[in-house]
Design a protein around this motif. Sequence first.
Motif, PDB file in Angstrom:
ATOM      1  N   UNK A 130       0.832  -1.200   0.000  1.00  0.00           N
ATOM      2  CA  UNK A 130       0.000   0.000   0.000  1.00  0.00           C
ATOM      3  C   UNK A 130       0.870   1.255   0.000  1.00  0.00           C
ATOM      4  N   UNK A 131       0.518   2.165  -0.892  1.00  0.00           N
ATOM      5  CA  UNK A 131       1.236   3.442  -0.966  1.00  0.00           C
ATOM      6  C   UNK A 131       0.491   4.433  -0.078  1.00  0.00           C
ATOM      7  N   UNK A 132       1.187   5.062   0.854  1.00  0.00           N
ATOM      8  CA  UNK A 132       0.503   6.070   1.675  1.00  0.00           C
ATOM      9  C   UNK A 132      -0.088   7.151   0.772  1.00  0.00           C
ATOM     10  N   UNK A 133      -1.392   7.340   0.854  1.00  0.00           N
ATOM     11  CA  UNK A 133      -2.049   8.249  -0.071  1.00  0.00           C
ATOM     12  C   UNK A 133      -2.321   9.600   0.575  1.00  0.00           C
ATOM     13  N   UNK A 134      -2.465   9.609   1.873  1.00  0.00           N
ATOM     14  CA  UNK A 134      -2.835  10.853   2.546  1.00  0.00           C
ATOM     15  C   UNK A 134      -1.667  11.344   3.389  1.00  0.00           C
ATOM     16  N   UNK A 135      -1.554  12.655   3.519  1.00  0.00           N
ATOM     17  CA  UNK A 135      -0.449  13.198   4.330  1.00  0.00           C
ATOM     18  C   UNK A 135      -0.652  12.849   5.804  1.00  0.00           C
ATOM     19  N   UNK A 136       0.435  12.871   6.568  1.00  0.00           N
ATOM     20  CA  UNK A 136       0.316  12.515   7.983  1.00  0.00           C
ATOM     21  C   UNK A 136      -0.536  13.522   8.749  1.00  0.00           C
ATOM     22  N   UNK A 137      -1.198  13.036   9.783  1.00  0.00           N
ATOM     23  CA  UNK A 137      -2.016  13.890  10.653  1.00  0.00           C
ATOM     24  C   UNK A 137      -1.189  14.527  11.744  1.00  0.00           C
TER      25      UNK A 137
END
Lengths: 82, 642
Positions: free
Chosen positions: B184-191
């Motif tokens: 899985x490619x991280x799609x969303x920026x970190x929180x």
Amino acid sequence: MTEAEIYAVLTQVFRDVFDDDEIVLDSGTTAEDIAGWDSQAHVNLVVAAEMKFGVRFRTAELESLHNVGEFVQLIAGKHKGG
Amino acid sequence: MEQLAWLPAHADLAAAISAAKRIDNPADRLSQAMHLAGFRHDFTAIGRLDKLAADGLAEAAASSRPMAAGLAACRLAILSSHTVDHLVPAIRVAGLRRGLAVSVHAAPYGLYRQALLGEDPMMAAFAPQLVLLALDARDAPLDLPLESSEAAVTEAVTARVDELRHLWRQARARFNAQVMQQTLVPADPPLFGSFEALVPAAPNTVIGMLNAAIRVAAREEGVLLLDLALPAASYGQVMGLADPVRWHQAKQLVSPVLAPLYGDLVARVAAAVMGRSRKCLVLDLDNTLWGGVIGDDGIDGIKLGQGDATGEAFIAFQRYVALLGKRGIILAVCSKNDAAVAEAVFTQHPEMALRRGDIATFVANWNDKAGNLRQIAKTLNIGLDSLVFVDDNPAERDIIRRELPEVAVPELPEDVANYPARLAAAGYFEATGFTADDAARSRSYALNEARRVAQEQATDMDGYLRSLKMVLTATDVGPGELSRVTQLINKTNQFNLTTRRYTEAEVQALAANPAAVALALRLTDRFGDNGLICVVLARPDAALRSGELLIDTWLMSCRVLGRQVEAAVLEVLAAAASRRGVSTLIGEYRPTGRNGMVAEHYPNLGFVPLDPLPDSPEGTTCWQYDVIGGRAPKHFIELDAR
């Protein structure tokens, strides 16, 4: 970049994407006029144009692209704005 | 960071493609497409190259003959949770570069479960050899509250990965396919910024845990990875691998801009599965392994080792190469040099990370390098298409690409400090397994050099073979051999009578049949252990009479050619068959375009010709051998059957 120059470069983009050296564009050219201009090819056109002209189109702009004239105006606007 | 940076640039690729389009014959257009696919290109060229090859590939697929262009057919099904249609041409084009004629079936995105769990007639008709599960982080979110405990996250991750395991097993059971799972490619920026990983249920923490669990499960289940999370970590930020604009516009996880890279990542794993990974790294010396010219600068003058930035960079490259040797890549040297002067660096320079014993074949002379590379391939008994040639000199690279298009010749960065990354990026040595035998391979090839010297000193062949004091150890294929046996089955191209490829599960099933013979054979001699060098699978077949056994698979590592191992193996096989009440062995030779060396294998062993069995491919020859009365040729190998 003049409008004529944009047409020349954009024509090459179309020829590459559709692998057809016969394509000639005018402002009224739409997806109806070019075989294979479907939604996937449309994304390819957008990406190829972004690479060739060194610009990025906004998500909202992509939805309003219906013919080559609009394409050219959009690119011209981005070049003017720097 | 440029994509496909290891490929040379073409002066005018677009014009070359336009010219190639005008070629009439589809097969000739295909070979031109294969040639042009070897140059650096962006995604607009991909579509054109794909069209250029299409007719030739269709023509080859329709005929039952082995592919004229030397391509191996490969049927890949892509089951995805996002749009992949724009990536398919890139996979096919990358396949051309990696020896594959890839045909792709892409199920409509989002329907990957249906394709594996329901009745999907399209999948059944396509009969994939490879199934790529291309999933993304937005698919099947775990929907955990942000404050969830680590235990709760682990439980949800395990449940999700168990679902994947079920899908993998279905792909194997239904289609007998090798599964490739995309991470899985991280799609969303970190929180949370840097604190992200300290929060168990933060989105990027969950993706990291899922990827870790997927990797462990894949190892347990014999599934291969398309570890997209790795390049995403290096390319993602810079080049927008997962571009949110393209996601919202067209549900594309991978931006078309990076299609060439993605296509190559898929094709290199597929190539590994089809036995098309490269096997041997051939190295130039001056200004490739050390700075300067040994013949001019002398052993004290070359740049190598601590105290000098360039010298340290060369050492770092040597260390990387030495590690490739330790993972089973054969290392060779091809240099324009005086042999004694060049070898002295290996034996006398205190800072060398590569030792002479790491190099299987050392060729230093003043002949042209193309001829030397041919000689290296011949000495090692591997094809030219197994070689990668690394040389800092652009002129030498250009000559080799022209003279020997089968050899992979990477473009190198200006700075030697970047050589290791470039070699890694080129993905020549993708693997489908890693075993103790791989780790020992380099050593074993290096010992072949010692054997060759012994052979030159021996006055007669029989005397030499006797002096080797060879012992062949035969083991019934059991759990301990399964992984290595399957690996050998799937990568051996030359000494392979039938070139049937099997999964571990299939080998296990065949070995469990009491009427079948499944042998793993190792060879040792006075120089050392050659490792697992031969696999023979023989089984009853519906087309045969009782008392007959079909030799389904017979393959051997070319490392041990010319030592009469075949005759010794036949003796072991005949004895095993006899214990099962078999009176006759039936052997087949199925030509593939790459296994010509074994066309006369059976007659050489005293088999007599038979009519081919029904439904065998064009060009198949069939042979029989009487277990009781048959006469295997002599050999000087002691047998140790267990």
